[in-house]
Write a protein that holds these residues in place. Structure first.
Motif, PDB file in Angstrom:
ATOM      1  N   LYS A  91       0.798  -1.229   0.000  1.00  0.00           N
ATOM      2  CA  LYS A  91       0.000   0.000   0.000  1.00  0.00           C
ATOM      3  C   LYS A  91       0.830   1.277   0.000  1.00  0.00           C
ATOM      4  CE  LYS A  91      -0.555   0.405   5.039  1.00  0.00           C
ATOM      5  NZ  LYS A  91      -1.545   0.478   6.146  1.00  0.00           N
ATOM      6  N   LYS A  94       4.663   4.260  -4.003  1.00  0.00           N
ATOM      7  CA  LYS A  94       4.134   5.398  -4.747  1.00  0.00           C
ATOM      8  C   LYS A  94       4.882   5.663  -6.047  1.00  0.00           C
ATOM      9  CE  LYS A  94       6.721   8.519  -1.657  1.00  0.00           C
ATOM     10  NZ  LYS A  94       6.594   9.621  -0.680  1.00  0.00           N
ATOM     11  N   ASP A 114      -5.427  -2.499  -2.309  1.00  0.00           N
ATOM     12  CA  ASP A 114      -6.565  -1.594  -2.483  1.00  0.00           C
ATOM     13  C   ASP A 114      -6.414  -0.302  -1.688  1.00  0.00           C
ATOM     14  OD1 ASP A 114      -7.787  -3.393  -4.172  1.00  0.00           O
ATOM     15  OD2 ASP A 114      -9.061  -4.269  -2.616  1.00  0.00           O
ATOM     16  N   ASN A 116      -3.645   1.395  -1.399  1.00  0.00           N
ATOM     17  CA  ASN A 116      -2.590   2.237  -1.959  1.00  0.00           C
ATOM     18  C   ASN A 116      -3.209   3.523  -2.494  1.00  0.00           C
ATOM     19  OD1 ASN A 116      -0.628   3.359  -3.893  1.00  0.00           O
ATOM     20  ND2 ASN A 116       0.493   1.465  -3.533  1.00  0.00           N
ATOM     21  N   GLU A 117      -2.679   4.673  -2.055  1.00  0.00           N
ATOM     22  CA  GLU A 117      -3.235   5.974  -2.433  1.00  0.00           C
ATOM     23  C   GLU A 117      -2.645   6.508  -3.738  1.00  0.00           C
ATOM     24  OE1 GLU A 117      -2.650   8.667   0.775  1.00  0.00           O
ATOM     25  OE2 GLU A 117      -3.819   7.487   2.220  1.00  0.00           O
ATOM     26  N   TYR A 118      -1.637   5.829  -4.276  1.00  0.00           N
ATOM     27  CA  TYR A 118      -0.904   6.353  -5.426  1.00  0.00           C
ATOM     28  C   TYR A 118      -1.114   5.521  -6.696  1.00  0.00           C
ATOM     29  CZ  TYR A 118       1.457   8.064  -1.245  1.00  0.00           C
ATOM     30  OH  TYR A 118       1.729   8.593  -0.008  1.00  0.00           O
ATOM     31  N   LEU A 119      -1.281   4.214  -6.517  1.00  0.00           N
ATOM     32  CA  LEU A 119      -1.372   3.290  -7.631  1.00  0.00           C
ATOM     33  C   LEU A 119      -2.584   2.393  -7.470  1.00  0.00           C
ATOM     34  CD1 LEU A 119       2.359   2.103  -7.571  1.00  0.00           C
ATOM     35  CD2 LEU A 119       1.430   3.973  -8.943  1.00  0.00           C
ATOM     36  N   CYS A 120      -2.990   1.776  -8.570  1.00  0.00           N
ATOM     37  CA  CYS A 120      -4.049   0.779  -8.506  1.00  0.00           C
ATOM     38  C   CYS A 120      -3.849  -0.213  -9.640  1.00  0.00           C
ATOM     39  CB  CYS A 120      -5.429   1.433  -8.603  1.00  0.00           C
ATOM     40  SG  CYS A 120      -5.793   2.186 -10.208  1.00  0.00           S
ATOM     41  N   THR A 128      -1.882   4.706 -12.441  1.00  0.00           N
ATOM     42  CA  THR A 128      -1.887   5.668 -11.348  1.00  0.00           C
ATOM     43  C   THR A 128      -3.287   5.676 -10.742  1.00  0.00           C
ATOM     44  OG1 THR A 128      -2.351   7.431 -12.952  1.00  0.00           O
ATOM     45  CG2 THR A 128      -0.048   7.122 -12.263  1.00  0.00           C
ATOM     46  N   LYS A 129      -3.374   6.089  -9.493  1.00  0.00           N
ATOM     47  CA  LYS A 129      -4.650   6.012  -8.775  1.00  0.00           C
ATOM     48  C   LYS A 129      -5.765   6.798  -9.467  1.00  0.00           C
ATOM     49  CE  LYS A 129      -6.626   4.354  -4.980  1.00  0.00           C
ATOM     50  NZ  LYS A 129      -6.567   2.935  -4.563  1.00  0.00           N
ATOM     51  N   ASP A 130      -5.398   7.909 -10.120  1.00  0.00           N
ATOM     52  CA  ASP A 130      -6.410   8.721 -10.794  1.00  0.00           C
ATOM     53  C   ASP A 130      -6.803   8.156 -12.161  1.00  0.00           C
ATOM     54  OD1 ASP A 130      -4.179   9.281 -12.333  1.00  0.00           O
ATOM     55  OD2 ASP A 130      -4.099  11.412 -11.826  1.00  0.00           O
TER      56      ASP A 130
END
Length: 283
Positions: A91, A94, A114, A116-120, A128-130
């Protein structure tokens, strides 16, 4: 106490003193040669190498190492893995270097935590998460059996990139030799360096209207390509973008040559040499 023992103690103290002043210390004593090796720097752990042994088929990048978060997978730390089929990312990661996960021919999916704030990951593909940038596609994802034009048994894969993705990052599909079909959504604006390098089975590709940039060697060695339309919004094509695309003999460019920045031999070549049969049709 003997002089040899005194000298040994002095040497140990000297080494400890030297490393105590360093910003980073590489963890070499990881327990066994089948362990992940790290570098600790500025309170974070960086993956430096993972095991490439027949006994290791799954790699798990943990959330922490020695009490600090694992935040980066560095370039060349997990490339050319011969046996690994599963790769799990914790998690806190990044950043993943563009050369970090290349040419892993047997990985079927990447699994990003799940939280992880940076990747998915979406169906095993790293973004990237976005969801703006596609980072890595697992080479052995969703393979199916078929036959080539000569009746030989081969394996192929197909993939559709989700709508909303804007960047196909450098080396995202590097050496994905099974990939026969790729659907790129209209949202994609950039295809970066070596993004589809040696995707030799891709027979057709439709570039999106929003596309603005094609990087160096982006489609090098894509022997399966036979024709291509380059959309009017493309402003820049870097050098050798279609190097050794020897069967790509017709390129329709829906823009004016004077409006574009074109790198050296951006067009299809044969080992860098001009192809006499090549036709480039400008707007």
């Amino acid at each position: 106490m003997s002089k040899k023992i005194v000298s040994l103690i002095a040497l140990i103290l000297c080494v400890c003193f030297i490393f105590s002043g360093c910003e980073s210390v590489t963890s070499l004593l990881s327990g066994s040669d089948a362990a992940i090796k790290y570098e600790i720097k500025d309170g974070e752990a960086i993956v430096k190498s993972v095991p490439n042994k027949s006994t290791v088929t799954k790699i798990v990048i943990p959330d922490e190492y020695e009490g600090v978060p694992v935040t980066k997978i560095s370039d060349f730390s997990a490339t050319n893995l011969e046996y690994v089929t599963e790769f799990v990312i914790g998690k806190n990661v990044k950043e993943i270097g563009v050369w970090a996960l290349e040419n892993n021919q047997h990985i079927t999916a990447y699994d990003v935590d799940d939280n992880n704030e940076y990747l998915c990951d979406i169906d095993g593909v790293i973004y990237t998460k976005d969801m703006k940038t596609l980072l890595f596609y697992p080479i052995a994802k969703d393979l199916t059996d078929t036959k080539d034009e000569n009746g030989n048994n081969i394996k192929i894969s197909k993939y559709s990139i989700p709508d909303g993705v804007e960047i196909i990052r450098s080396k995202a599909f590097y050496k994905c030799g099974y990939l026969a079909e790729i659907n790129i959504p209209d949202s994609v604006k950039r295809i970066e360096e070596k993004a589809f390098f040696r995707c030799e089975k891709i027979g057709k590709i439709k570039l999106p209207q929003a596309l603005e940039f094609i990087g160096k060697d982006a489609f090098s060695y894509c022997y399966g390509l036979t024709e291509l339309d380059i959309p009017s919004n493309v402003k820049q094509i870097d050098e050798y973008a279609f190097y050794n695309c020897t069967n790509l003999l017709t390129v329709d460019v829906l823009a004016k040559e004077s409006d574009m920045t074109l790198g050296e031999k951006w067009f299809p070549t044969n080992n860098g040499l001009d192809i006499n049969e090549l036709k480039i049709n400008w707007k």
